[in-house]
Design an enzyme around this catalytic site. Structure first.
Site, PDB file in Angstrom:
ATOM      1  N   LEU A   3       1.114  -0.775   0.285  1.00  0.00           N
ATOM      2  CA  LEU A   3      -0.069  -0.012  -0.069  1.00  0.00           C
ATOM      3  C   LEU A   3       1.086   1.349   0.043  1.00  0.00           C
ATOM      4  CD1 LEU A   3      -2.529  -0.943   2.986  1.00  0.00           C
ATOM      5  CD2 LEU A   3      -2.797  -1.662   0.639  1.00  0.00           C
ATOM      6  N   GLU A  12      10.652  18.752   4.432  1.00  0.00           N
ATOM      7  CA  GLU A  12      10.235  18.881   3.581  1.00  0.00           C
ATOM      8  C   GLU A  12       9.479  20.403   3.501  1.00  0.00           C
ATOM      9  OE1 GLU A  12       6.759  16.774   4.558  1.00  0.00           O
ATOM     10  OE2 GLU A  12       8.151  14.883   5.032  1.00  0.00           O
ATOM     11  N   ILE A  52      17.896   1.384  12.198  1.00  0.00           N
ATOM     12  CA  ILE A  52      18.286   1.258  13.283  1.00  0.00           C
ATOM     13  C   ILE A  52      17.440  -0.054  13.575  1.00  0.00           C
ATOM     14  CG2 ILE A  52      19.789   2.377  15.163  1.00  0.00           C
ATOM     15  CD1 ILE A  52      19.413   4.953  14.006  1.00  0.00           C
ATOM     16  N   LYS A  75       7.662   9.042  18.080  1.00  0.00           N
ATOM     17  CA  LYS A  75       8.953   8.163  18.029  1.00  0.00           C
ATOM     18  C   LYS A  75       8.516   8.163  19.650  1.00  0.00           C
ATOM     19  CE  LYS A  75      10.601   9.145  13.293  1.00  0.00           C
ATOM     20  NZ  LYS A  75      11.776  10.251  12.868  1.00  0.00           N
ATOM     21  N   LYS A  84       4.402   5.656  11.555  1.00  0.00           N
ATOM     22  CA  LYS A  84       4.885   5.985  13.062  1.00  0.00           C
ATOM     23  C   LYS A  84       2.513   7.176  14.474  1.00  0.00           C
ATOM     24  CE  LYS A  84       7.883   9.348  11.575  1.00  0.00           C
ATOM     25  NZ  LYS A  84       7.692   8.341  10.253  1.00  0.00           N
ATOM     26  N   GLY A 117      14.928   8.651   5.283  1.00  0.00           N
ATOM     27  CA  GLY A 117      15.548   7.653   3.570  1.00  0.00           C
ATOM     28  C   GLY A 117      14.796   6.837   3.375  1.00  0.00           C
TER      29      GLY A 117
END
Lengths: 440, 440
Positions: free
Chosen positions: A12, A194, A140, A209, A109, A311
């Site tokens: 999706l 952005e 990570i 987060k 998130k 990224g």
């Protein structure tokens, strides 16, 4: 290894991350098959504009569809990979998928921070997997260690730099002395920020987060709404310079803490705000758009995880890792480690959390000023660690730089309000929290 | 959560780590039960001297036995935890346990580096779990990320500081200018080095970890015998000073690399040796007895894992994490991610690996020396990056400091041999490999 029917993926979204996921599925196909014990195949890719040219992608055009709901419902789909983001319709799609027993891998998130409970319940209903390593700190490996490796230990504190955009901006301000606006412009030019940077610079992304990390680290439910949040838009070049003065640098930190209250019960807190940290702190050296998360546990001691936090490729790496995990689970007819939120801990509000402040005051340069100021601190039960007084020569003004000891944040805030109202205080030039042990 | 019969543990060994494991099992009992969904209980603890006073330990004396074999065979034992170390009898105990379908958690790096194949085969026979997070880098969650999180990616290189003793010694030599012997003595006094430090200072411990990391990272079998190994006993204060001269520090590195050979097939290499690395490298800042592992993967980019590499509590934390994982697997009647060694990659010998050398030569201080030396390099196809010449005044001697470009290690070694045989070369003062991009 016995070959099996391919496991079918519904993807999706096909933006930066989705594109990389599709590319890696293609390039690593043989390795993935060997690691899973069965090949993966793409059943379909749901996008807004299916007919848009995606020439570079190694998938037949007919795989693209605008009907996400239909794709998720398809009986032959085993695994749903969601890289769209946002609350709706993503939540409905994933809840349907999980209830239908399909495994879900998501990097969403915002949704997880808002409503992991609903997704986890749906995963339990469907007795299937919900994996989301990519939702925090990109590539990570962080959630799996928190979910599994540290399961035999007691995590006490998680301190992280989990937003690359703001870390790039603050690193620039630190290295060049630039102001926030200038550094933001550069970040935008270089693609680190952005067009609408609000989610990053106001700390919303980091707060989401923080909620996910606190939930996993402390085995309880913490949502974005529980996270105290201040962004970096008000951080000035003067703040950064003041940090340097005391051997610190300014970082946007995400901090989740577990504390045993006087009555013996545990509570947790989660917060995101700029803070001065000593240059000797492992997180101080994390520059540019990198992420790092510092975990403290009773037995394990101090751990740090460092890497690219965002990224397309790094995030896709985390998504692929989860795809392999859930695919192997399906092949073996089992599900993986579910979220455990058994602890049900109280969320401690910011006012109760003990912090330290760095305060710069423009004051009238006359006798007794320090005594007056010190009295205000004393009245609020805040003890001062250091005071530095700098005469400014012109206009009988002086600068008072005060670093406090730890005190409840509410007491520190009301102290600042009281200071601001003193007529000998021309202005409160800068206020910032301080984390970690500082030299002076 | 439905309560269940307790899962029974057989603990083999009760030294520093074993003691901490027992303590944590006791202290964290409620949390562990909640996370597993069933309580854990200790069926027995096998030690050499069962009647020795272990007053502090919160377990009844009758649990201690000298009959490890009998304990492992007991029908009511679900999970065997091995913290004894060494090849035999540990291997026989664990093979028996695995074949009998018991889950095994071990911290035995020497055994795993020597013979993971036998243990993995036994685990497959018994359709059960073999977990060993504690075998490498203590509490740092590293193996699970390599085994699982990065499963969708292609790991290209693993560079680590995986031995705390040698890192403490080298950090001391770097900060104080002390020689190896002096730094070792201090490490011994402070308990960072054992009475017999051979396994650490000669690199055997790091080589075992290198084998385990290479196997997991590249999905192939690498044993300790495949690892090129040089310890730090020959590292001199002069070497460390020379490293500083070029903005580097000396670390004992464990390096595992995957390379695609000209013929298109992949091969791997694993080595442990002291090397100069630039101070800007993330590993350069890892001081004292800390461990850190730097992982490079195609999509994920650069990741670093940092933490306490040894010590009772940190290692016990990793053991407990594994105990929770295998216990949950048993409760759910499944087994976890098995080792995958499907890749069967060729092991590249050291001579084929491209490295860079830093060479200091005491030479006669006369015209033509540099030309002669340069010719030797050229004859061996080794290209020089930098040369520094220092006249030493007394006795017409000079010091030539040469840093090479990358070349096959065999070519570099034969170059050094040829240089040593030149009569204008009084002695080869120092030779050390260089890793990472250096400024000069």
């Amino acid at each position: 290894m016995t070959r099996m029917e391919p496991l079918k993926l519904a993807i999706l979204g096909c933006g930066t991350v989705g594109t990389e996921v599709v590319r890696l599925l293609h390039e690593q196909a043989d390795d993935l098959t060997a690691r899973i014990g069965a090949p993966l195949s793409i059943a379909g890719i749901a996008v807004r504009r299916p007919d848009r040219d995606r020439g570079a992608l190694p998938v037949p055009r007919e795989l693209f569809t605008s009907d996400a709901v239909g794709l998720v419902k398809r009986a032959d789909v085993d695994i749903v990979v969601e890289v769209v983001g946002g609350l709706e319709p993503a939540r409905s799609w994933l809840v349907d998928a999980l209830r239908a027993g399909k495994s879900v891998v998501t990097a969403n998130k915002a949704l997880l921070a808002e409503d992991t409970a609903t997704l986890a319940a749906a995963a339990a209903d469907g007795d299937t997997d919900l994996y989301y390593e990519a939702a925090v700190a990109g590539a990570i490996p962080l959630l799996r260690p928190l979910r599994e490796s540290l399961h035999g230990d007691r995590v006490t504190r998680i301190t992280g730099i989990v937003n690359g955009t703001t870390n790039y901006i603050l690193s620039k301000m630190d290295s060049t002395g630039a102001g926030f606006g200038e550094a933001l412009d550069e970040a935008t030019e270089l693609g680190y920020a952005e067009a609408d940077p609000t989610a990053d610079v106001e700390g919303f992304d980091a707060a989401a987060k923080a909620a996910i990390l606190a939930s996993l680290g402390f085995h309880t439910r913490v949502t974005a709404a529980d996270v105290y949040r201040v962004g970096i838009t008000d951080v000035t070049a003067a703040d950064v310079a003041a940090a340097k003065e005391m051997g610190c640098t300014v970082k946007l930190l995400c901090i989740a803490e577990r504390r045993t209250d006087p009555d013996g019960t545990d509570s947790v807190s989660a917060r995101v705000h700029p803070a001065m940290i000593p240059r000797s702190h492992p997180l101080a050296g994390v520059g540019d758009a990198y992420n790092a998360v510092f975990v403290e546990a009773e037995a394990a001691g101090q751990l740090m995880f460092y890497g690219a936090g965002a990224g397309g490729a790094p995030t896709a790496s985390a998504v692929l890792g989860d795809i392999v995990a859930v695919a192997r689970n399906r092949r073996l007819g089992r599900s993986g480690t579910p979220d455990s939120a058994y602890a049900n801990l109280r969320i401690r509000p910011m006012g109760e959390i003990e912090t330290r402040y760095h305060i710069s005051l423009d004051v009238a340069d006359r006798a007794g000023v320090l005594a007056t100021v010190a009295t205000v601190f004393a009245e609020h039960g805040v003890s001062i660690q250091t005071v530095r007084q700098e005469g400014r020569g012109q206009g009988g003004e002086a600068l008072l730089v005060i670093v406090t000891h730890r005190a409840p944040d509410a007491a520190l805030r009301s102290t600042v309000d009281a200071l601001a109202s003193l007529d000998i205080v021309r202005q409160v030039a800068s206020v910032m929290r301080v984390e970690g042990e500082t030299a002076q």
